[in-house]
Scaffold this active site. Structure first.
Site, PDB file in Angstrom:
ATOM      1  N   LYS A 198       2.513   5.707  -3.128  1.00 20.36           N
ATOM      2  CA  LYS A 198       2.387   5.581  -4.575  1.00 20.36           C
ATOM      3  C   LYS A 198       3.598   6.196  -5.275  1.00 20.36           C
ATOM      4  CE  LYS A 198      -2.641   5.417  -4.718  1.00 20.36           C
ATOM      5  NZ  LYS A 198      -2.834   4.106  -5.359  1.00 20.36           N
ATOM      6  N   ASP A 236     -13.382   9.775   5.065  1.00 20.36           N
ATOM      7  CA  ASP A 236     -12.754   8.598   4.476  1.00 20.36           C
ATOM      8  C   ASP A 236     -11.641   8.963   3.493  1.00 20.36           C
ATOM      9  OD1 ASP A 236     -12.710   5.707   4.197  1.00 20.36           O
ATOM     10  OD2 ASP A 236     -13.448   6.021   2.160  1.00 20.36           O
ATOM     11  N   ARG A 284      -6.847 -14.101  15.845  1.00 20.68           N
ATOM     12  CA  ARG A 284      -7.659 -14.820  16.817  1.00 20.68           C
ATOM     13  C   ARG A 284      -7.903 -16.281  16.447  1.00 20.68           C
ATOM     14  NH1 ARG A 284     -12.902 -11.520  18.287  1.00 20.68           N
ATOM     15  NH2 ARG A 284     -12.863 -11.504  16.024  1.00 20.68           N
ATOM     16  N   HIS A 335      -6.172  11.126   2.826  1.00 25.08           N
ATOM     17  CA  HIS A 335      -5.436  10.959   1.570  1.00 25.08           C
ATOM     18  C   HIS A 335      -5.315  12.271   0.786  1.00 25.08           C
ATOM     19  CE1 HIS A 335      -5.920   6.799   2.461  1.00 25.08           C
ATOM     20  NE2 HIS A 335      -7.192   6.740   2.120  1.00 25.08           N
ATOM     21  N   HIS A 374      -1.678   4.938   2.487  1.00 26.19           N
ATOM     22  CA  HIS A 374      -1.055   4.263   1.345  1.00 26.19           C
ATOM     23  C   HIS A 374      -0.930   5.186   0.129  1.00 26.19           C
ATOM     24  CE1 HIS A 374      -5.305   3.417   0.516  1.00 26.19           C
ATOM     25  NE2 HIS A 374      -4.947   3.389  -0.745  1.00 26.19           N
ATOM     26  N   GLU A 384     -13.884   7.090  -7.946  1.00 23.55           N
ATOM     27  CA  GLU A 384     -14.022   5.635  -7.888  1.00 23.55           C
ATOM     28  C   GLU A 384     -15.280   5.215  -8.630  1.00 23.55           C
ATOM     29  OE1 GLU A 384     -12.611   3.946  -3.816  1.00 23.55           O
ATOM     30  OE2 GLU A 384     -13.761   5.739  -3.404  1.00 23.55           O
ATOM     31  N   LYS A 424     -17.780   8.238  -5.086  1.00 25.51           N
ATOM     32  CA  LYS A 424     -17.997   6.836  -5.465  1.00 25.51           C
ATOM     33  C   LYS A 424     -19.010   6.769  -6.597  1.00 25.51           C
ATOM     34  CE  LYS A 424     -16.552   4.847  -1.241  1.00 25.51           C
ATOM     35  NZ  LYS A 424     -15.309   4.279  -1.761  1.00 25.51           N
ATOM     36  N   LYS A 451      -5.388   3.268   8.834  1.00 24.10           N
ATOM     37  CA  LYS A 451      -6.507   4.176   8.887  1.00 24.10           C
ATOM     38  C   LYS A 451      -7.768   3.396   9.286  1.00 24.10           C
ATOM     39  CE  LYS A 451      -9.236   4.699   4.753  1.00 24.10           C
ATOM     40  NZ  LYS A 451      -9.586   5.394   3.547  1.00 24.10           N
TER      41      LYS A 451
END
Ligand code: NAD
Length: 484
Positions: A182, A235, A51, A240, A178, A216, A331, A148
Protein backbone atom coordinates in the site's frame (compact mmCIF):
# COMPACT_ATOMS: atom_id res chain seq x y z
CA UNK A 1 1.52 15.93 -11.03
CA UNK A 2 1.79 12.72 -13.06
CA UNK A 3 3.64 9.85 -11.42
CA UNK A 4 6.84 8.60 -12.99
CA UNK A 5 6.73 5.05 -14.30
CA UNK A 6 9.93 3.11 -14.79
CA UNK A 7 9.47 0.14 -17.15
CA UNK A 8 10.70 -3.24 -15.98
CA UNK A 9 12.77 -5.69 -18.02
CA UNK A 10 11.09 -8.31 -20.23
CA UNK A 11 9.62 -11.20 -18.25
CA UNK A 12 7.66 -14.45 -18.39
CA UNK A 13 5.19 -14.44 -15.50
CA UNK A 14 3.37 -17.71 -14.91
CA UNK A 15 0.25 -17.46 -12.75
CA UNK A 16 -0.52 -20.85 -11.28
CA UNK A 17 -4.19 -20.71 -10.37
CA UNK A 18 -4.62 -18.20 -13.21
CA UNK A 19 -8.36 -18.90 -13.41
CA UNK A 20 -9.00 -18.48 -9.68
CA UNK A 21 -10.56 -15.73 -7.62
CA UNK A 22 -7.37 -13.92 -6.63
CA UNK A 23 -5.97 -14.02 -10.17
CA UNK A 24 -9.14 -12.66 -11.76
CA UNK A 25 -9.93 -10.05 -9.10
CA UNK A 26 -6.47 -8.72 -8.29
CA UNK A 27 -3.52 -10.06 -10.23
CA UNK A 28 -4.73 -9.81 -13.84
CA UNK A 29 -6.55 -6.45 -13.47
CA UNK A 30 -3.44 -5.15 -11.72
CA UNK A 31 -1.18 -6.29 -14.54
CA UNK A 32 -3.50 -4.62 -17.04
CA UNK A 33 -3.19 -1.33 -15.14
CA UNK A 34 0.61 -1.61 -15.19
CA UNK A 35 0.42 -2.24 -18.92
CA UNK A 36 -1.69 0.90 -19.31
CA UNK A 37 0.76 2.86 -17.23
CA UNK A 38 3.49 1.93 -19.72
CA UNK A 39 5.41 -0.19 -17.28
CA UNK A 40 5.23 -3.43 -19.24
CA UNK A 41 7.82 -3.79 -21.97
CA UNK A 42 7.25 -5.31 -25.38
CA UNK A 43 8.79 -8.55 -24.16
CA UNK A 44 6.43 -9.13 -21.23
CA UNK A 45 4.48 -12.41 -21.27
CA UNK A 46 1.78 -13.58 -18.89
CA UNK A 47 0.97 -17.26 -18.85
CA UNK A 48 -2.10 -18.43 -16.97
CA UNK A 49 -1.72 -21.99 -15.72
CA UNK A 50 -4.51 -23.91 -14.04
CA UNK A 51 -6.48 -27.11 -14.06
CA UNK A 52 -9.25 -26.12 -16.46
CA UNK A 53 -9.10 -27.16 -20.10
CA UNK A 54 -8.93 -23.81 -21.92
CA UNK A 55 -7.58 -22.55 -25.22
CA UNK A 56 -5.46 -19.38 -25.27
CA UNK A 57 -8.46 -17.59 -26.78
CA UNK A 58 -10.83 -18.78 -24.04
CA UNK A 59 -8.37 -17.68 -21.39
CA UNK A 60 -8.07 -14.25 -22.97
CA UNK A 61 -11.85 -14.00 -22.81
CA UNK A 62 -11.64 -14.79 -19.10
CA UNK A 63 -9.01 -12.08 -18.66
CA UNK A 64 -11.10 -9.65 -20.69
CA UNK A 65 -14.07 -10.29 -18.40
CA UNK A 66 -11.88 -9.89 -15.29
CA UNK A 67 -10.65 -6.51 -16.53
CA UNK A 68 -14.19 -5.41 -17.42
CA UNK A 69 -15.37 -6.28 -13.92
CA UNK A 70 -12.46 -5.18 -11.78
CA UNK A 71 -10.90 -2.17 -13.48
CA UNK A 72 -12.53 1.27 -13.10
CA UNK A 73 -14.82 2.21 -15.99
CA UNK A 74 -12.76 5.30 -16.87
CA UNK A 75 -9.72 3.11 -17.41
CA UNK A 76 -11.37 0.65 -19.77
CA UNK A 77 -9.93 0.97 -23.26
CA UNK A 78 -10.53 -1.58 -26.00
CA UNK A 79 -7.33 -0.91 -27.93
CA UNK A 80 -5.17 -1.05 -24.82
CA UNK A 81 -6.87 -4.20 -23.66
CA UNK A 82 -6.17 -5.85 -27.02
CA UNK A 83 -2.50 -4.92 -26.64
CA UNK A 84 -2.45 -6.40 -23.16
CA UNK A 85 -4.19 -9.61 -24.23
CA UNK A 86 -1.56 -10.13 -26.95
CA UNK A 87 0.83 -10.85 -24.12
CA UNK A 88 -1.44 -13.38 -22.44
CA UNK A 89 -1.57 -17.14 -23.04
CA UNK A 90 -2.66 -20.25 -21.18
CA UNK A 91 -1.33 -23.68 -20.31
CA UNK A 92 -3.38 -26.38 -18.66
CA UNK A 93 -1.40 -27.82 -15.82
CA UNK A 94 -1.89 -30.37 -13.11
CA UNK A 95 0.07 -29.37 -10.04
CA UNK A 96 -0.15 -32.92 -8.72
CA UNK A 97 0.50 -34.77 -11.97
CA UNK A 98 2.57 -34.61 -15.15
CA UNK A 99 0.10 -32.82 -17.44
CA UNK A 100 1.18 -29.58 -19.02
CA UNK A 101 4.67 -29.24 -17.59
CA UNK A 102 6.57 -29.94 -20.80
CA UNK A 103 4.35 -27.48 -22.66
CA UNK A 104 5.06 -24.86 -20.03
CA UNK A 105 8.79 -25.58 -20.17
CA UNK A 106 8.75 -25.04 -23.93
CA UNK A 107 7.03 -21.67 -23.51
CA UNK A 108 9.59 -20.20 -21.16
CA UNK A 109 12.04 -18.00 -23.04
CA UNK A 110 15.74 -18.08 -22.17
CA UNK A 111 17.50 -14.89 -21.04
CA UNK A 112 14.26 -13.48 -19.66
CA UNK A 113 13.14 -12.94 -16.09
CA UNK A 114 11.03 -15.89 -14.94
CA UNK A 115 8.49 -15.43 -12.16
CA UNK A 116 5.98 -17.98 -10.89
CA UNK A 117 3.00 -16.75 -8.92
CA UNK A 118 1.59 -19.54 -6.72
CA UNK A 119 -2.01 -18.33 -6.62
CA UNK A 120 -3.26 -21.71 -5.45
CA UNK A 121 -3.95 -23.20 -2.04
CA UNK A 122 -0.82 -23.68 0.12
CA UNK A 123 -1.35 -27.46 -0.09
CA UNK A 124 -0.05 -27.23 -3.67
CA UNK A 125 3.06 -25.10 -3.04
CA UNK A 126 5.30 -28.13 -2.54
CA UNK A 127 3.96 -29.85 -5.65
CA UNK A 128 4.52 -26.79 -7.81
CA UNK A 129 7.99 -26.17 -6.42
CA UNK A 130 9.01 -29.77 -7.04
CA UNK A 131 7.64 -29.97 -10.57
CA UNK A 132 9.17 -26.66 -11.60
CA UNK A 133 12.49 -28.19 -10.69
CA UNK A 134 12.06 -31.72 -11.98
CA UNK A 135 10.90 -30.37 -15.34
CA UNK A 136 13.89 -28.06 -15.51
CA UNK A 137 11.75 -24.91 -15.58
CA UNK A 138 13.10 -23.21 -12.48
CA UNK A 139 16.52 -21.66 -13.05
CA UNK A 140 18.67 -20.19 -10.26
CA UNK A 141 17.43 -16.66 -10.98
CA UNK A 142 13.71 -17.36 -11.16
CA UNK A 143 11.35 -16.02 -8.52
CA UNK A 144 8.32 -17.55 -6.87
CA UNK A 145 5.52 -15.59 -5.25
CA UNK A 146 3.53 -17.25 -2.48
CA UNK A 147 0.25 -16.09 -1.01
CA UNK A 148 -1.15 -15.97 2.45
CA UNK A 149 -1.94 -17.88 4.58
CA UNK A 150 1.69 -18.70 5.19
CA UNK A 151 1.06 -21.50 7.66
CA UNK A 152 -1.52 -21.93 10.36
CA UNK A 153 0.95 -21.93 13.23
CA UNK A 154 4.72 -22.05 13.75
CA UNK A 155 5.04 -25.74 12.91
CA UNK A 156 3.15 -25.48 9.61
CA UNK A 157 4.95 -22.26 8.62
CA UNK A 158 8.29 -23.96 9.30
CA UNK A 159 7.23 -26.98 7.26
CA UNK A 160 6.23 -24.70 4.40
CA UNK A 161 9.53 -22.81 4.57
CA UNK A 162 11.42 -26.11 4.56
CA UNK A 163 9.43 -27.38 1.57
CA UNK A 164 10.20 -24.26 -0.43
CA UNK A 165 13.82 -24.24 0.72
CA UNK A 166 14.31 -27.70 -0.79
CA UNK A 167 13.83 -26.14 -4.22
CA UNK A 168 14.54 -22.41 -3.91
CA UNK A 169 16.87 -20.15 -1.96
CA UNK A 170 15.49 -17.34 0.17
CA UNK A 171 16.25 -14.58 -2.32
CA UNK A 172 13.97 -16.33 -4.83
CA UNK A 173 10.97 -16.53 -2.48
CA UNK A 174 8.53 -13.60 -2.37
CA UNK A 175 5.98 -14.05 0.45
CA UNK A 176 3.31 -11.56 -0.34
CA UNK A 177 1.55 -9.42 2.27
CA UNK A 178 -0.45 -6.96 0.24
CA UNK A 179 -0.55 -4.49 3.15
CA UNK A 180 3.12 -3.84 2.50
CA UNK A 181 2.29 -2.82 -1.06
CA UNK A 182 0.00 0.00 0.00
CA UNK A 183 1.19 3.46 -0.91
CA UNK A 184 0.75 4.89 2.57
CA UNK A 185 2.60 2.02 4.19
CA UNK A 186 5.63 2.87 2.14
CA UNK A 187 5.03 6.50 2.81
CA UNK A 188 5.23 5.71 6.48
CA UNK A 189 8.87 4.85 5.92
CA UNK A 190 9.38 7.99 3.84
CA UNK A 191 7.83 10.13 6.57
CA UNK A 192 9.82 8.49 9.33
CA UNK A 193 13.19 8.30 7.65
CA UNK A 194 13.03 11.06 5.06
CA UNK A 195 12.30 13.90 7.49
CA UNK A 196 14.03 15.21 10.57
CA UNK A 197 10.74 16.25 12.11
CA UNK A 198 9.35 13.00 13.44
CA UNK A 199 12.16 10.60 14.23
CA UNK A 200 13.56 12.46 17.28
CA UNK A 201 10.08 12.22 18.86
CA UNK A 202 9.46 8.63 17.77
CA UNK A 203 9.98 6.91 21.09
CA UNK A 204 8.50 6.22 24.52
CA UNK A 205 9.61 9.60 25.84
CA UNK A 206 7.33 11.50 23.48
CA UNK A 207 4.78 8.98 22.20
CA UNK A 208 1.93 8.22 24.58
CA UNK A 209 0.53 5.28 22.64
CA UNK A 210 -0.08 3.94 19.14
CA UNK A 211 -3.33 2.56 17.76
CA UNK A 212 -3.61 0.34 14.72
CA UNK A 213 -7.12 -0.31 13.42
CA UNK A 214 -8.22 -2.45 10.52
CA UNK A 215 -12.02 -2.38 10.41
CA UNK A 216 -14.20 -4.11 7.87
CA UNK A 217 -17.92 -3.86 7.23
CA UNK A 218 -18.24 -7.24 5.57
CA UNK A 219 -18.92 -10.45 7.45
CA UNK A 220 -17.46 -13.85 6.70
CA UNK A 221 -20.37 -15.02 4.53
CA UNK A 222 -19.10 -16.88 1.49
CA UNK A 223 -15.73 -17.75 2.98
CA UNK A 224 -16.85 -18.86 6.44
CA UNK A 225 -15.35 -22.28 5.96
CA UNK A 226 -11.84 -20.86 5.54
CA UNK A 227 -12.29 -18.11 8.10
CA UNK A 228 -13.65 -20.31 10.86
CA UNK A 229 -10.39 -22.25 10.96
CA UNK A 230 -8.47 -19.03 11.16
CA UNK A 231 -10.13 -16.15 13.05
CA UNK A 232 -9.01 -12.55 13.30
CA UNK A 233 -5.75 -13.36 15.07
CA UNK A 234 -4.46 -15.67 12.36
CA UNK A 235 -6.14 -13.91 9.44
CA UNK A 236 -5.13 -10.32 10.26
CA UNK A 237 -2.95 -9.84 13.34
CA UNK A 238 -0.17 -12.38 12.88
CA UNK A 239 0.53 -11.12 9.36
CA UNK A 240 -0.85 -7.75 8.19
CA UNK A 241 -1.05 -5.93 11.52
CA UNK A 242 2.25 -7.35 12.68
CA UNK A 243 3.86 -5.98 9.52
CA UNK A 244 2.38 -2.53 10.18
CA UNK A 245 3.58 -2.67 13.78
CA UNK A 246 7.07 -3.54 12.57
CA UNK A 247 7.25 -0.58 10.21
CA UNK A 248 6.01 1.79 12.89
CA UNK A 249 8.29 0.51 15.61
CA UNK A 250 11.49 -0.54 13.86
CA UNK A 251 14.85 1.20 14.18
CA UNK A 252 16.04 3.08 11.10
CA UNK A 253 17.66 0.49 8.83
CA UNK A 254 21.14 1.50 7.69
CA UNK A 255 19.92 1.38 4.08
CA UNK A 256 16.69 0.65 2.22
CA UNK A 257 18.00 -2.76 1.11
CA UNK A 258 15.63 -5.70 1.62
CA UNK A 259 17.66 -7.45 4.27
CA UNK A 260 18.52 -4.29 6.16
CA UNK A 261 14.81 -3.45 6.44
CA UNK A 262 13.76 -6.99 7.25
CA UNK A 263 16.46 -7.39 9.90
CA UNK A 264 14.99 -4.40 11.74
CA UNK A 265 11.43 -5.69 11.42
CA UNK A 266 12.46 -9.04 12.81
CA UNK A 267 13.96 -7.35 15.88
CA UNK A 268 10.59 -5.72 16.60
CA UNK A 269 8.74 -9.04 16.59
CA UNK A 270 11.36 -10.56 18.85
CA UNK A 271 11.07 -7.65 21.29
CA UNK A 272 7.32 -8.20 21.80
CA UNK A 273 6.41 -9.12 25.36
CA UNK A 274 4.09 -12.05 26.05
CA UNK A 275 0.56 -10.66 26.15
CA UNK A 276 -1.37 -10.55 29.42
CA UNK A 277 -4.70 -12.42 28.86
CA UNK A 278 -6.47 -9.39 30.37
CA UNK A 279 -5.11 -7.33 27.49
CA UNK A 280 -6.87 -9.38 24.83
CA UNK A 281 -10.52 -8.99 23.85
CA UNK A 282 -12.05 -11.38 21.34
CA UNK A 283 -15.47 -10.77 19.83
CA UNK A 284 -17.94 -12.37 17.47
CA UNK A 285 -20.63 -10.39 15.64
CA UNK A 286 -24.15 -11.42 16.42
CA UNK A 287 -27.32 -11.60 14.34
CA UNK A 288 -29.35 -8.40 14.31
CA UNK A 289 -32.48 -7.14 12.55
CA UNK A 290 -32.65 -10.15 10.32
CA UNK A 291 -28.99 -10.06 9.23
CA UNK A 292 -27.12 -13.25 10.07
CA UNK A 293 -24.52 -13.34 12.81
CA UNK A 294 -21.11 -14.94 12.61
CA UNK A 295 -22.38 -18.36 13.60
CA UNK A 296 -24.86 -18.41 10.74
CA UNK A 297 -22.41 -16.89 8.25
CA UNK A 298 -19.76 -19.44 9.14
CA UNK A 299 -22.35 -22.22 9.32
CA UNK A 300 -20.71 -23.28 12.56
CA UNK A 301 -23.37 -23.09 15.30
CA UNK A 302 -21.01 -23.48 18.24
CA UNK A 303 -17.89 -21.84 16.85
CA UNK A 304 -15.46 -20.20 19.30
CA UNK A 305 -13.67 -18.36 16.47
CA UNK A 306 -13.25 -14.58 16.85
CA UNK A 307 -14.33 -12.18 14.13
CA UNK A 308 -12.89 -9.29 16.19
CA UNK A 309 -9.80 -8.94 18.31
CA UNK A 310 -8.26 -6.10 20.28
CA UNK A 311 -4.91 -6.40 22.03
CA UNK A 312 -2.55 -4.24 24.03
CA UNK A 313 1.08 -4.98 23.24
CA UNK A 314 4.36 -3.90 24.74
CA UNK A 315 7.83 -3.93 23.28
CA UNK A 316 10.80 -4.49 25.52
CA UNK A 317 13.47 -2.33 23.98
CA UNK A 318 14.99 1.08 24.69
CA UNK A 319 12.87 2.92 22.20
CA UNK A 320 9.45 1.68 23.20
CA UNK A 321 9.54 0.50 26.80
CA UNK A 322 6.41 1.95 28.39
CA UNK A 323 4.52 2.95 25.22
CA UNK A 324 1.58 0.60 24.58
CA UNK A 325 0.50 -0.44 21.10
CA UNK A 326 -3.23 -1.08 20.80
CA UNK A 327 -4.31 -3.21 17.86
CA UNK A 328 -7.86 -3.96 16.83
CA UNK A 329 -9.43 -5.55 13.82
CA UNK A 330 -12.86 -6.93 13.12
CA UNK A 331 -15.61 -7.73 10.70
CA UNK A 332 -19.08 -6.19 10.44
CA UNK A 333 -17.96 -2.94 12.06
CA UNK A 334 -19.30 0.54 11.36
CA UNK A 335 -16.95 1.44 8.53
CA UNK A 336 -14.26 0.01 6.32
CA UNK A 337 -11.15 1.77 7.43
CA UNK A 338 -7.51 1.04 8.17
CA UNK A 339 -5.30 3.49 9.97
CA UNK A 340 -2.39 3.90 12.30
CA UNK A 341 -2.57 6.71 14.86
CA UNK A 342 0.47 7.86 16.80
CA UNK A 343 -0.63 9.90 19.81
CA UNK A 344 2.09 12.10 21.28
CA UNK A 345 2.30 13.06 24.93
CA UNK A 346 0.90 16.32 26.24
CA UNK A 347 3.27 19.27 26.60
CA UNK A 348 4.84 19.06 30.08
CA UNK A 349 3.13 22.26 31.21
CA UNK A 350 0.35 24.34 29.70
CA UNK A 351 1.11 28.05 29.85
CA UNK A 352 -2.50 28.64 28.78
CA UNK A 353 -4.03 27.00 31.83
CA UNK A 354 -6.96 24.60 31.46
CA UNK A 355 -7.98 24.73 27.80
CA UNK A 356 -10.66 22.40 26.48
CA UNK A 357 -9.42 22.83 22.90
CA UNK A 358 -5.88 21.72 23.63
CA UNK A 359 -5.35 18.11 22.64
CA UNK A 360 -2.37 15.85 22.20
CA UNK A 361 -0.79 15.84 18.76
CA UNK A 362 -1.88 12.84 16.75
CA UNK A 363 -0.28 11.65 13.52
CA UNK A 364 -2.83 9.62 11.59
CA UNK A 365 -1.60 7.43 8.78
CA UNK A 366 -4.60 6.37 6.76
CA UNK A 367 -4.33 3.22 4.67
CA UNK A 368 -7.87 3.09 3.36
CA UNK A 369 -10.01 4.67 2.19
CA UNK A 370 -8.54 8.06 1.18
CA UNK A 371 -4.90 7.16 1.69
CA UNK A 372 -3.04 9.97 3.31
CA UNK A 373 -1.35 11.38 6.36
CA UNK A 374 -2.76 13.90 8.79
CA UNK A 375 -1.15 15.61 11.77
CA UNK A 376 -3.39 17.14 14.40
CA UNK A 377 -1.93 20.27 15.94
CA UNK A 378 -3.16 22.83 18.44
CA UNK A 379 -3.49 26.45 17.30
CA UNK A 380 -5.19 29.60 18.48
CA UNK A 381 -8.79 29.95 17.47
CA UNK A 382 -8.81 32.89 15.03
CA UNK A 383 -10.44 36.15 16.03
CA UNK A 384 -10.74 38.25 19.13
CA UNK A 385 -11.79 36.92 22.51
CA UNK A 386 -8.52 35.95 24.11
CA UNK A 387 -6.32 32.91 23.79
CA UNK A 388 -8.64 30.06 22.99
CA UNK A 389 -7.04 26.94 21.59
CA UNK A 390 -8.43 24.59 18.98
CA UNK A 391 -7.19 21.49 17.27
CA UNK A 392 -6.79 21.52 13.48
CA UNK A 393 -5.49 18.91 11.08
CA UNK A 394 -2.50 19.49 8.84
CA UNK A 395 -3.86 17.31 6.10
CA UNK A 396 -1.90 15.59 3.40
CA UNK A 397 -4.50 13.53 1.63
CA UNK A 398 -2.77 12.15 -1.44
CA UNK A 399 -5.74 12.89 -3.66
CA UNK A 400 -5.46 16.60 -2.85
CA UNK A 401 -1.71 16.93 -2.68
CA UNK A 402 -0.95 14.95 -5.79
CA UNK A 403 -4.03 15.77 -7.86
CA UNK A 404 -4.15 13.85 -11.13
CA UNK A 405 -1.09 11.85 -10.22
CA UNK A 406 -3.06 10.02 -7.58
CA UNK A 407 -4.92 8.23 -10.35
CA UNK A 408 -1.69 6.50 -11.21
CA UNK A 409 -1.07 5.25 -7.71
CA UNK A 410 -0.97 1.56 -8.25
CA UNK A 411 -2.86 -0.95 -6.23
CA UNK A 412 -0.85 -3.00 -3.74
CA UNK A 413 -0.83 -6.17 -5.83
CA UNK A 414 0.41 -4.60 -9.03
CA UNK A 415 3.14 -2.71 -7.21
CA UNK A 416 4.32 -5.88 -5.51
CA UNK A 417 4.30 -7.89 -8.75
CA UNK A 418 6.48 -5.23 -10.38
CA UNK A 419 8.83 -5.49 -7.39
CA UNK A 420 9.07 -9.24 -8.01
CA UNK A 421 10.06 -8.58 -11.62
CA UNK A 422 12.62 -6.01 -10.46
CA UNK A 423 13.96 -8.52 -7.93
CA UNK A 424 13.30 -6.25 -4.96
CA UNK A 425 12.29 -8.12 -1.80
CA UNK A 426 12.03 -5.14 0.55
CA UNK A 427 8.25 -5.30 0.75
CA UNK A 428 8.05 -9.07 1.13
CA UNK A 429 8.26 -11.11 4.29
CA UNK A 430 11.34 -13.17 4.93
CA UNK A 431 10.94 -16.73 6.22
CA UNK A 432 12.34 -15.93 9.66
CA UNK A 433 9.97 -12.97 10.06
CA UNK A 434 6.96 -15.16 9.40
CA UNK A 435 8.21 -17.78 11.83
CA UNK A 436 8.90 -15.18 14.53
CA UNK A 437 5.37 -13.81 14.16
CA UNK A 438 3.93 -17.30 14.59
CA UNK A 439 6.23 -17.95 17.55
CA UNK A 440 4.65 -14.88 19.15
CA UNK A 441 1.03 -15.73 18.20
CA UNK A 442 1.03 -19.46 18.93
CA UNK A 443 1.15 -19.32 22.76
CA UNK A 444 -1.50 -16.60 22.85
CA UNK A 445 -3.89 -18.74 20.80
CA UNK A 446 -2.97 -21.89 22.73
CA UNK A 447 -3.73 -20.14 26.04
CA UNK A 448 -7.25 -19.06 25.07
CA UNK A 449 -7.94 -22.46 23.55
CA UNK A 450 -6.78 -24.17 26.76
CA UNK A 451 -9.03 -21.92 28.84
CA UNK A 452 -11.95 -22.59 26.50
CA UNK A 453 -12.53 -18.83 26.13
CA UNK A 454 -15.52 -17.78 24.09
CA UNK A 455 -15.58 -14.52 22.14
CA UNK A 456 -17.85 -11.74 23.37
CA UNK A 457 -20.85 -11.14 21.08
CA UNK A 458 -21.02 -7.65 19.57
CA UNK A 459 -23.60 -5.76 17.55
CA UNK A 460 -22.85 -5.42 13.86
CA UNK A 461 -22.40 -1.87 12.62
CA UNK A 462 -20.61 -0.62 15.74
CA UNK A 463 -17.02 -0.58 16.94
CA UNK A 464 -16.78 -4.04 18.49
CA UNK A 465 -17.42 -5.49 21.94
CA UNK A 466 -17.78 -3.39 25.10
CA UNK A 467 -14.69 -4.97 26.61
CA UNK A 468 -12.61 -3.60 23.76
CA UNK A 469 -13.61 -0.08 24.83
CA UNK A 470 -12.69 -0.98 28.38
CA UNK A 471 -9.25 -2.10 27.27
CA UNK A 472 -8.55 1.56 26.56
CA UNK A 473 -10.69 3.11 29.28
CA UNK A 474 -8.84 1.31 32.01
CA UNK A 475 -5.69 3.07 30.78
CA UNK A 476 -7.56 6.40 30.63
CA UNK A 477 -7.35 6.39 26.83
CA UNK A 478 -9.87 6.10 24.01
CA UNK A 479 -10.00 4.40 20.67
CA UNK A 480 -10.38 6.68 17.73
CA UNK A 481 -13.82 6.43 16.20
CA UNK A 482 -14.32 3.82 13.49
CA UNK A 483 -15.63 5.97 10.65
CA UNK A 484 -15.32 6.13 6.91
P1 NAD B 1 -9.48 -20.35 -6.13
O1 NAD B 1 -10.01 -21.61 -5.55
O2 NAD B 1 -10.43 -19.33 -6.64
O3 NAD B 1 -8.51 -20.73 -7.33
C1 NAD B 1 -7.62 -21.82 -7.28
C2 NAD B 1 -6.88 -21.95 -8.60
O4 NAD B 1 -5.99 -23.05 -8.45
C3 NAD B 1 -7.75 -22.26 -9.81
O5 NAD B 1 -7.23 -21.55 -10.92
C4 NAD B 1 -7.56 -23.76 -10.02
O6 NAD B 1 -7.69 -24.16 -11.38
C5 NAD B 1 -6.14 -23.91 -9.57
N1 NAD B 1 -5.86 -25.29 -9.14
C6 NAD B 1 -6.44 -25.97 -8.14
N2 NAD B 1 -5.94 -27.22 -8.08
C7 NAD B 1 -5.02 -27.32 -9.07
C8 NAD B 1 -4.15 -28.36 -9.52
N3 NAD B 1 -4.12 -29.57 -8.96
N4 NAD B 1 -3.34 -28.08 -10.55
C9 NAD B 1 -3.34 -26.88 -11.14
N5 NAD B 1 -4.13 -25.86 -10.75
C10 NAD B 1 -4.97 -26.09 -9.74
O7 NAD B 1 -8.51 -19.74 -5.02
P2 NAD B 1 -8.13 -18.19 -4.78
O8 NAD B 1 -9.16 -17.57 -3.95
O9 NAD B 1 -7.78 -17.57 -6.08
O10 NAD B 1 -6.82 -18.32 -3.86
C11 NAD B 1 -5.54 -18.69 -4.37
C12 NAD B 1 -4.52 -18.52 -3.25
O11 NAD B 1 -4.46 -17.16 -2.87
C13 NAD B 1 -4.83 -19.28 -1.97
O12 NAD B 1 -3.63 -19.68 -1.37
C14 NAD B 1 -5.51 -18.25 -1.10
O13 NAD B 1 -5.35 -18.53 0.26
C15 NAD B 1 -4.73 -17.02 -1.49
N6 NAD B 1 -5.43 -15.76 -1.26
C16 NAD B 1 -6.59 -15.49 -1.90
C17 NAD B 1 -7.22 -14.28 -1.69
C18 NAD B 1 -8.48 -13.94 -2.40
O14 NAD B 1 -8.95 -12.80 -2.24
N7 NAD B 1 -9.06 -14.82 -3.19
C19 NAD B 1 -6.67 -13.33 -0.82
C20 NAD B 1 -5.45 -13.63 -0.18
C21 NAD B 1 -4.85 -14.85 -0.43
Amino acid sequence: MASRVIPVDPFDLVIFGGTGDLATRKILPGLYRRFQAGQMPEGARIIGAARSELTDEAYRELVRAAVAEHVDADRQDGAELAGFLDRVSYTRIDARGGDGWDTLAAKMRPDTIHAFYFSVGPGLFGDLAERLNTHGIAGPDCRIVVEKPFGHDLASARALNETLARHFVEHQIYRIDHYLGKETVQNLMAVRFGNMLFEPLWNAQYVDHIQITVAETVGVGGRGDYYDKSGAMRDMVQNHMMQLLCLIAMEPPYTFDPDAVRDEKLKVIRALDPVDPDDIVRGQYRAMNGTPGYLEDAEAPDSPTESFIALKLHLSNWRWKGTPFYLRTGKRLRARTSEIAVTFKDPPHSIFGEQPGQRSNVLVIRLQPNEGIKLKVTIKEPGPGGMRLIEVPLDMSFAEALGEGVRDISDAYERLIMDVIRGNQTLFMRGDEVEAAWAWADPIIAAWEARGDRPEPYDPGGSGPEDALMLMHKDARRWREVRP
